[in-house]
Design a protein around this motif. Structure first.
Motif, PDB file in Angstrom:
ATOM      1  N   ILE A  44      20.994 -23.918  -0.891  1.00 19.25           N
ATOM      2  CA  ILE A  44      21.926 -24.545  -1.823  1.00 19.25           C
ATOM      3  C   ILE A  44      21.283 -25.808  -2.382  1.00 19.25           C
ATOM      4  CG2 ILE A  44      24.251 -25.465  -2.154  1.00 19.25           C
ATOM      5  CD1 ILE A  44      25.114 -23.965   0.357  1.00 19.25           C
ATOM      6  N   SER A  45      21.309 -25.935  -3.702  1.00 17.81           N
ATOM      7  CA  SER A  45      20.724 -27.103  -4.364  1.00 17.81           C
ATOM      8  C   SER A  45      21.503 -28.369  -4.028  1.00 17.81           C
ATOM      9  CB  SER A  45      20.723 -26.878  -5.880  1.00 17.81           C
ATOM     10  OG  SER A  45      20.533 -28.099  -6.568  1.00 17.81           O
ATOM     11  N   PHE A  74      18.428 -27.671  -0.135  1.00 15.60           N
ATOM     12  CA  PHE A  74      17.071 -28.011  -0.571  1.00 15.60           C
ATOM     13  C   PHE A  74      17.151 -29.044  -1.692  1.00 15.60           C
ATOM     14  CE2 PHE A  74      18.155 -25.043  -3.896  1.00 15.60           C
ATOM     15  CZ  PHE A  74      17.415 -25.436  -5.004  1.00 15.60           C
ATOM     16  N   GLY A  75      16.060 -29.771  -1.852  1.00 17.45           N
ATOM     17  CA  GLY A  75      15.974 -30.757  -2.924  1.00 17.45           C
ATOM     18  C   GLY A  75      14.769 -31.639  -2.716  1.00 17.45           C
ATOM     19  N   ASP A  76      14.484 -32.478  -3.721  1.00 13.93           N
ATOM     20  CA  ASP A  76      13.290 -33.329  -3.642  1.00 13.93           C
ATOM     21  C   ASP A  76      13.616 -34.809  -3.554  1.00 13.93           C
ATOM     22  OD1 ASP A  76      14.191 -33.130  -6.389  1.00 13.93           O
ATOM     23  OD2 ASP A  76      12.371 -34.222  -6.938  1.00 13.93           O
ATOM     24  N   LYS A  77      14.901 -35.153  -3.675  1.00 14.23           N
ATOM     25  CA  LYS A  77      15.284 -36.574  -3.635  1.00 14.23           C
ATOM     26  C   LYS A  77      16.001 -36.874  -2.318  1.00 14.23           C
ATOM     27  CE  LYS A  77      15.856 -36.965  -8.665  1.00 14.23           C
ATOM     28  NZ  LYS A  77      15.491 -35.563  -8.968  1.00 14.23           N
ATOM     29  N   TYR A 100      12.302 -26.312   3.735  1.00 16.19           N
ATOM     30  CA  TYR A 100      10.987 -26.843   3.391  1.00 16.19           C
ATOM     31  C   TYR A 100       9.997 -25.690   3.234  1.00 16.19           C
ATOM     32  CZ  TYR A 100      12.565 -31.554   4.807  1.00 16.19           C
ATOM     33  OH  TYR A 100      13.237 -32.755   4.919  1.00 16.19           O
ATOM     34  N   GLY A 101      10.499 -24.519   2.804  1.00 20.82           N
ATOM     35  CA  GLY A 101       9.630 -23.362   2.755  1.00 20.82           C
ATOM     36  C   GLY A 101       9.663 -22.554   1.482  1.00 20.82           C
ATOM     37  N   CYS A 102      10.659 -22.772   0.606  1.00 21.11           N
ATOM     38  CA  CYS A 102      10.759 -21.943  -0.590  1.00 21.11           C
ATOM     39  C   CYS A 102       9.496 -22.075  -1.442  1.00 21.11           C
ATOM     40  CB  CYS A 102      11.980 -22.325  -1.423  1.00 21.11           C
ATOM     41  SG  CYS A 102      12.130 -21.365  -2.952  1.00 21.11           S
TER      42      CYS A 102
END
Length: 332
Positions: A44-45, A74-77, A100-102
């Motif tokens: 989920i974003s 998941f996300g980068d921030k 941490y795998g997609c």
């Protein structure tokens, strides 16, 4: 007994992998019924959750029969991930999981999913913030590294354990491999054998039979196995693995009548949960495996993937049961 926090999962748990557009409640329902011990939502974003985007929020739907279950984000921030973890916790899963795998380009190349494997300090900092934010156990699913030159999975495991995760699932491929080639479980075994690692380590990648599951359990010493693609259209794999590990004998494959019944149950829930159009469309990826091995099945598969009315799909499934159950050439 393998435990994540206070959650008891048995001596050798079998996990259903979080798969985008696959690991939804309808699919999880049939996998749970057929022996999955722990399941995760689709990823989920974090940005979607924060913006209250309908698609992201719908993925928070969990049902009591699924428990124990983890919600994966998941996300980068870092700030967004912390906030998303709090939102996910309100849905009351047993576990909060971090993706941490997609390997998909639109995720990984923005620094999320497997992309964060290129920035281990950020990975550690993000995980630390999420662990501090929630009261639920936090787990992580990751890959070996970005590519063959950046495999630091033992360091990853130690960093994540140090900030408080309570289990780690490792897919034995790099991001560069995507889903090609063989998964390398030797690196997973090194993490499990590391005397400084004391959290459960689950292996993921290429497990597609009871025999292989038993072989990998014994060879690599993992605490459990996560199964992904092999369960698509074949949820029976969980109970088949359990039976083989317990008795050394293979269960007979499900007969056609059972395959049709489970496919219909899966379809019904899919339509109820997503609506007719989307529910029918997203079931299409499952039919090939539900009916794998049937001779001269292609025309019926075409009807299943081309029909857009629920009644028509049900009628085709009934016809498959009627036609092929009577054929002596059935070889599933």
């Amino acid at each position: 007994m393998v435990k994540i926090g206070n959650i008891e999962l048995g001596d050798f748990p079998l996990l259903l992998a979080p798969m985008e557009d696959v690991s939804d409640p309808p699919f999880r329902a049939v996998c749970k019924e057929k022996g999955a011990d722990l399941m995760y939502t689709e990823f989920i974003s974090s940005e979607g959750l924060i913006r209250n985007a309908e698609k992201s929020v719908q993925k928070l739907d969990i049902y009591d029969y699924e428990r124990p279950i983890g919600i994966q984000i998941f996300g980068d921030k870092i700030d967004s991930m912390r906030e998303a973890a709090a939102i996910a916790e309100e849905a009351n899963p047993e576990i909060i999981d971090i993706n941490y795998g997609c390997p998909v380009k639109k995720v990984a190349c923005k620094g999320a999913g497997a992309g964060i494997l290129l920035d281990l300090p950020k990975m550690q900092a993000m995980t630390d913030e999420i662990v501090k934010q929630v009261n639920k156990p936090v787990t992580v699913k990751t890959r070996l590294g970005w590519d063959d030159s950046t495999i630091k999975i033992q360091e990853v495991a130690k960093r994540l354990q140090d900030v408080g995760i309570q289990a780690l699932s490792i897919h034995g491929r790099t991001r560069q491999q995507m889903y090609k080639g063989e998964a390398n479980w030797e690196f997973i075994a090194r993490v499990k054998e590391d005397p400084n690692i004391h959290i459960p380590i689950f292996g993921n990648g290429d497990i597609d039979s009871p025999q292989k599951a038993k072989e990998y359990k014994e060879k690599y010493g993992v605490d459990g196995i996560m199964i992904g693609r092999a369960a698509i259209g074949y949820p029976w794999i969980f109970n088949e693995i359990k039976h083989f590990m317990k008795t050394g004998e293979l269960l007979p494959a499900p007969d056609l009548t059972e395959r049709v019944a489970v496919a219909k149950s899966h379809l019904k829930f899919s339509v109820e949960w997503k609506g007719e159009k989307k529910g029918i469309f997203e079931m299409r990826r499952h039919y090939t495996n539900y009916f794998k091995g049937i001779v001269n099945f292609k025309p019926y598969r075409s009807r299943l993937v081309e029909s857009d009315r629920y009644e028509d799909v049900l009628a085709t499934l009934d016809e498959i049961n009627e036609v092929f159950s009577a054929q002596t050439e059935l070889s599933i």
